[in-house]
Design an enzyme around this catalytic site. Sequence first.
Site, PDB file in Angstrom:
ATOM      1  N   TYR A 307       1.135  -0.238   0.254  1.00 37.01           N
ATOM      2  CA  TYR A 307       1.345  -1.692   0.178  1.00 37.01           C
ATOM      3  C   TYR A 307       2.750  -1.991  -0.326  1.00 37.01           C
ATOM      4  O   TYR A 307       3.494  -2.778   0.277  1.00 37.01           O
ATOM      5  CB  TYR A 307       0.300  -2.329  -0.736  1.00 37.01           C
ATOM      6  N   LYS A 311       5.877  -3.701   1.911  1.00 33.96           N
ATOM      7  CA  LYS A 311       6.531  -4.940   1.467  1.00 33.96           C
ATOM      8  C   LYS A 311       8.046  -4.737   1.359  1.00 33.96           C
ATOM      9  O   LYS A 311       8.823  -5.642   1.693  1.00 33.96           O
ATOM     10  CB  LYS A 311       5.961  -5.395   0.119  1.00 33.96           C
TER      11      LYS A 311
END
Length: 551
Positions: A307, A311
């Site tokens: 994650y 990002k």
Amino acid sequence: MLLSNIKFPLAKFPKTSNYNHFPFSNISSVGSKKVLSSGKMKVLIDGYTYFNSPSHPLEAELHHQEFNEAADNGIGILPFFQGKNILLTGATGLLGKVLVEKILRSMSVGKIYVLIKAKDKEAALTRLTNEITNSDLFKTLKQELGDSYEAMVREKLVPIAGNICEPNLGMDSESIARVRKDVDVIIQSAASTILNDRYDLLVDANMSAPQRLMRFAKTCNNLTLFAHISTAYVSGKREGLIMERPFIMGENGRKEELYDESTLLDIIEENNLILKSSSSTTNHDLTKNLKRLAQDRATLFGWHNSYHMTKAMGEMALDDIRGDVPLLIIRPTVIESTYKEPFPGWIQGNRMFDPVIMAYGKGQLPGFFGDSQVIMDIIPVDMVANTTIAAIAKEGNMHGPHPQPRVYHVASSATNPLLYSDFFEYLFHYFNSSPLIPSQEISRIKYFDNFQDFSEYTRNAIHGDKEKMPLKSQNQAKAKAAYADKLCKLYEFIGFFNARFDTGNTEKLIEAMSKEEKLSFEVDARNIEWKKYFEEIHIPGLIKHIINGTI
């Protein structure tokens, strides 16, 4: 000094909405001012509004300080947003929803186009109503507007059926034309926040989708700014003070001493790896293999999980293709419940630390795999929303070229540090005075730096005397111990996190804000009282809105 003698600067804030009444209930007059019966002051001068919070430390100063027309105008948040049209993605999420509420309650914007994942306009309107405007979060605004609430929602909020993961954002041609012509500010808040999801899904949601939105932004006629909500943990495994700077394409997240320029993150190559893995894998093993690939790549390039890595990839991709579109990047740390606005303790969904809080409160987490002296980094969602709004106004008011994206950390570790030892002490006090399970006693947490030691201690503490436990109870205890293991292993990086986030740009933002803006848009994490926040606001809010299911 009498309230009627205070001189407020004129023509300083946007005029109220076009409704024929002053849009707040319970108002009485004090001289030329308007005051809510609750004590929260609203000022209406020449059609411009100003409000404050009576609990704010600056209130006394405002009430006893004379202003003149030459007073500092601050950033000019309200004038900037006056009549502006906004396109917002991720509006059904925690931060997106708080942004919508704050903008509607505090500013006189034009339209908020809300991109909602839906098959058609009717379905989008249904989701807007059920998941946003009927949310408990909007009760303050409903009370203030009364019968005008529904009319305001219909006028200001425009649901757009679409999907940020599809070409043209999944919008129909009519919506594309309308938004392209009208929009002034884009706020990209949509994301997949699952820490260990499939690599293809995370890359599509956190890198490719923002790219699609930026490509659309470049075709908009009057765009002033593109604001992208990221996360502070794009910093990866770096330690020390993390500065507010944009990524360089290909940069990785390794510690400084392990940084190797030969190991560059190639976004195109990552997509190729995903395609190769997808085509050479049977459907039965696809999800498992893509999750493993995601974690392997994150580990290789120096991120704690996929994650955070995707990002970071999203930030790089946006900067790479933005051209001359001004780009603002907001990097919050762990977002939790509201501190003040629109009321304390509102939250949606289990956030980063909430499973830990609930497991401890239920007696299922007697130990913690982490360092008691490590500094946590938590920030209330209303402060993230306020910082986003204030930063948009500040950067949007800048003229001339924007050679680099401007980055804002929204964090507390550098300015108002909170130790794990204090955090768990607040939990201990709360759950011993207000147990989740009647007659249950909660012990103080025990810390471990070795996972095997933690796991063994947790099993023994939860199982107790297995010989005297029925089989069903033994199985339940085994499941609880396994959950504690899984929870602490998943959050291992945060338990030993050895970095703080610089908030220099946010501090400059605070310095530039007028006193009225500081009151109306609280962004200063130094004002958070952690004991009060956890014991009186966050945990009660978590129990009300998550355990009892009121969102």
